[in-house]
Design an enzyme around this catalytic site. Structure first.
Site, short mmCIF file in Angstrom:
data_model
loop_
_atom_site.label_atom_id
_atom_site.label_comp_id
_atom_site.label_asym_id
_atom_site.label_seq_id
_atom_site.Cartn_x
_atom_site.Cartn_y
_atom_site.Cartn_z
N GLY A 208 0.83 -1.19 0.00
CA GLY A 208 0.00 0.00 0.00
C GLY A 208 0.86 1.24 0.00
O GLY A 208 2.04 1.23 -0.37
N GLU A 231 -2.51 -3.22 -6.50
CA GLU A 231 -3.41 -2.17 -6.96
C GLU A 231 -2.69 -0.84 -7.07
O GLU A 231 -3.08 0.04 -7.84
CB GLU A 231 -4.61 -2.05 -6.03
CG GLU A 231 -4.27 -1.62 -4.61
CD GLU A 231 -5.51 -1.50 -3.74
OE1 GLU A 231 -6.62 -1.50 -4.29
OE2 GLU A 231 -5.36 -1.41 -2.50
#
Length: 615
Positions: A208, A231
């Site tokens: 992250g 992501e």
């Protein structure tokens, strides 16, 4: 289509519409400001968005008649304040599930306001640094209104939209917002170090944003052949690619390519991904699909949390009743990594908050807080005090593992709480403790006959493993170790043996660990004698490893720790026929002492008297 910079918003939108705003570093800020300045009679437009870098000025109180924000992920002070004050909404949803809210008509979109690069010679614009849920919004919205920004990088993958799909254009150059990594503190560095120990060469990683992720990436710089399916990518990913650490060669899905759905970081990162064929930017429903994530062997998902309760429940979107962030991709990647062959879902967080006054490891989650990631999803929880392994652990074992990585000043309080609820038995007396003399990470890697082992302290959560170790012994081993053949290792007895006050007595073990599977191979311990200046030593090794030097390694470590703690002697009592054990002690410098019992040999090692520190 319109192409001028004077948009007629009354033709494009109507009061009560729902619009989507481009996300992360690709929010069309100039376009939204034009809407604010020319809204005229428009009212009650719902903005749906995920995290957006920058000002988020549309969430300010003076715009509440024009806009109401509905955030899937709360970011920035203005949106967070609007949600807290009831002027904005928070809608929890997995990142992978947001596009379906649009396409299924649950949250139908009247318009998507996005940012794109200038078109190429074929008429294709790139969504650039944020494909994520923007792609799904573009497909589902009745109108697409695009800010064309020459500063937007061109990215590959599924990142393109043709000009025929855009209903209105607004041309405005806008520097992308940058996120510069802050300096790392000692706590964050230690967390990064521990997490890096869980990442094998050849693994595929997801990280992250934030200090912990930055620290993890820094400590991966000596790894080899890492891949990325994440992501989000940041400057830390770019740095590891430039060093050759990330090359995606060992990936089992999208081999040879870093795949992501968005990136945020410095201008150097944005320049790095521009027209770079080694990156693939794909929609969130593809990148965050647990099934796709699991197609990567050794998938390592690294995420953070606000608090963790002693059963392993993860709170990461709220502080009590205050909604703070969102679900994001944490559950998607935790689930995907748990399904991966050799995968590891990891939650990493500091052990305390509010300048050390509050424990983030808690007996029960705070009132009003919600569980984002369930106790069944997470395999590891990491703090600056170590790694708690949760997979396959009972509630009792989880509690003790998590207490072990809590801050020491909160451990006794946490143990009292779980003892009160019978999660651990009343005879569990001591909290888990470190043995600082083992080094900065609290354990040592061993290579014995080409196999890897860990030498570490015995922990209270090892109670069942110690039982299994005991019942694995032959009668001959039990006779040599205990001078008798005990037939039972009760839970209470095992609990006493692993629940050692490691600041006084010492209990070490050598374990074979593969992921969350752990088997004890050897145990060594010493007990302080009455005068507290000497100790009695004993150890036992699993039969298949006897003669391989495990006892020698344990004894050497115990001698070193005894010296560091200022002990002056070590004693041992060995059965006379146990020649192998006698040899281990004698080679370590132990001398035989006279004994009246011919069946038992008494040995002693004199330790050098520690030097007095100079004043």
């Amino acid at each position: 289509m319109t192409g001028q910079n004077k948009l007629n918003w009354q033709q494009l939108l109507k009061s009560g519409d729902r619009i989507f705003l481009g996300s992360h570093a690709a929010a069309p800020t100039a376009l939204v400001n034009d809407l604010i300045n020319n809204a005229k009679q428009l009212n009650d437009i719902e903005i749906v968005q995920v995290a957006i870098l920058g000002d988020n000025n549309w969430a300010e109180p003076q715009h509440q008649q024009l806009f109401k924000v509905n955030a899937f992920y709360i970011s920035g002070y203005k949106v967070r304040q609007a949600v807290a004050e009831g002027r904005a909404d928070y809608t929890p949803c997995f990142m992978s599930g947001i596009p379906a809210l649009f396409s299924d008509g649950i949250l139908p979109l009247d318009a998507a306001l996005i940012m794109v690069s200038p078109a190429d010679e074929h008429g294709y614009h790139s969504l650039g640094v944020s494909v994520d849920v923007v792609s799904g919004a573009v497909k589902a919205a009745k109108k697409v209104i695009a800010q064309v920004n020459p500063a937007m990088p061109v990215t590959y993958g599924q990142a393109f939209i043709h000009r025929d799909q855009i209903d209105a254009f607004y041309y405005a150059e806008q520097a992308l917002p940058e996120v510069i990594p802050p300096p790392l503190d000692a706590v964050t560095e230690r967390i990064g170090q521990y997490v890096s120990l869980l990442v094998e060469d050849g693994a595929t990683i997801q990280v992250g944003v934030g200090k912990i992720s930055d620290a993890v990436l820094r400590y991966l710089s000596n790894h080899k052949d890492l891949g990325v399916h994440s992501e989000l990518i940041t400057d830390g990913i770019m740095d590891l690619i430039k060093k050759g650490v990330i090359n995606n060669r060992k990936k089992t899905f999208h081999q040879g390519k870093t795949v992501t759905s968005f990136c945020i970081g410095s201008k150097a990162l944005y320049d790095f991904v521009h027209a770079n064929p080694h990156f693939g930017f794909y929609p969130s429903e593809y990148i965050n699909s647990p099934t796709n994530i699991a197609r990567n062997d050794k998938m390592i998902a690294i995420n953070s949390a606000i608090e963790v309760d002693l059963t392993g429940q993860i709170v990461s979107d709220s502080i009590g009743r205050l909604f703070y962030s969102g679900i994001g991709g944490q559950v998607d990647f935790s689930r995907g990594a748990s399904m991966s062959n050799g995968g590891k879902p990891i939650i990493a967080l500091p052990s305390t908050a509010k300048n050390g006054t509050v424990s983030r490891i808690v007996p029960v989650i705070s009132e009003g807080a919600g569980v984002v990631t369930s106790r069944g999803h997470v395999h590891y929880v990491v703090t600056e005090f170590g790694v708690a392994s949760l997979r396959g652990k009972s509630i009792r074992e989880r509690s003790l593992e998590l207490i072990r990585v809590a801050h020491p000043k909160f451990r006794e309080q946490l143990l009292e709480q779980v003892r009160a609820h019978y999660w651990v038995p009343h005879f569990q007396l001591h909290t888990p403790m470190e043995v600082p003399e083992l080094g900065s990470v609290g354990f040592k890697k061993l290579d014995i006959d080409g196999e890897e082992f860990d030498l570490r302290p015995l922990n209270p959560s090892d109670e069942r493993r110690l039982q299994e170790f005991f019942y694995s012994h032959t009668k001959e081993t039990l006779q040599l170790r205990y001078s008798a053949i005990p037939t039972q290792m009760s839970r209470e007895k095992s609990c006493t043996l692993v629940g050692v006050d490691q600041s006084k007595d010492l209990a070490l073990c050598i374990v074979k660990q593969k992921g969350s599977a752990v088997q004890i191979q050897a145990v060594g311990r010493y007990y302080l004698l009455n005068n507290n200046t000497g100790c009695e030593v004993a150890f036992v090794t699993r039969e298949k490893h006897q003669g391989k030097g495990m006892a020698k390694l344990l004894l050497s470590e115990m001698i070193n720790i005894a010296q560091l703690r200022g002990l002056t002697s070590m004693s041992a009592f060995v059965r006379a026929e146990n020649r192998a054990m006698l040899s281990v002690f004698q080679k370590a410098g132990f001398s035989r002492l006279p004994s009246d019992d011919p069946t038992e040999v008494t040995l002693q090692l004199r330790l050098p008297i520690p030097k007095q520190k100079e004043l």
